[in-house]
Enzyme design. Sequence first.
Site: not given
Length: 289
Positions: A9, A93, A135, A95, A98-103
């Site tokens: 995101k 990427p 997120d 940290a 872009l909310a990668g971990g949350s997604s």
Amino acid sequence: MLLERAYAKINLTLDVLGRRPDGYHEVDMVMQSIDLSDLVWLDKRYDGRIVLETSAAHIPTDDRNLCVQAAKVFFRHTGIQSGVHINLEKNIPVAAGLAGGSSDAAAVLRGLNRLFGTERSLGEIAEMAAEIGSDVPFCVYGGTAIAQGRGERLTHIPHQCQMQVLLIHPRMFVSTGEIYQALEPGDFVSHTTSLVMKEALQKQDVDAIPKLVANRLQRVTFSLYPEVAQLADKVETVTRTRVHMSGSGPTLFCLAPTVQQANRMYNALRGIMRDVYMTHFVTNPPVGG
């Protein structure tokens, strides 16, 4: 084995209203899914273990990982006595704002719901998600939404506006907690910009949207991490386009109304920096792979 796609995101707006009694900050922001995604593969285990494998180096695969936390929350809420093997293919990427971990965590929740046939609604899954991170509820749904409170109160924005997004990711770590702690009273707002952005999206006003992008954390991140500010100046000079920051950074982005314009910016930037991604808005992300 089952596949769930986890979309990144960006923040089209991020206003901070003040500090809450619980130590968090009250936010009001417009979050937008983009077509850059991790792949989350899930397979049942019958030994009760939660096992995570990932293609990414330097990220934990134990209880510190949000995917593992999501699986534990799901099994606790559903009462299912089972385990799961999670294979995480990272493209977003780490940290990066872009909310990668949350997604990824949201994808685990959605995927386990399908894998075990528990038929929980997205609303019920989003309630589980709120236990994991601010997120994660947005990432359960994806698309576009106004997020309020800590980010868990969502108002979905239906729209058909298609914008191209150019992401520029500096290879550095920015601490979200440090950024929020450094906010000063002058950074807090009483009037938010989310409704104006909502109107522009629904009118598909591609000229107005880039001008309305605003992030109250950007001043702090640029101050604490001057190399991010210097990169933003460089990108703006090369692309001749307004540069924005997602979340607490350090990822920067530019918006373009056409693929041709985005291609020109991408080609110009690829000559001077490594981590550049060309993507676009995802207004109705598909559930599943």
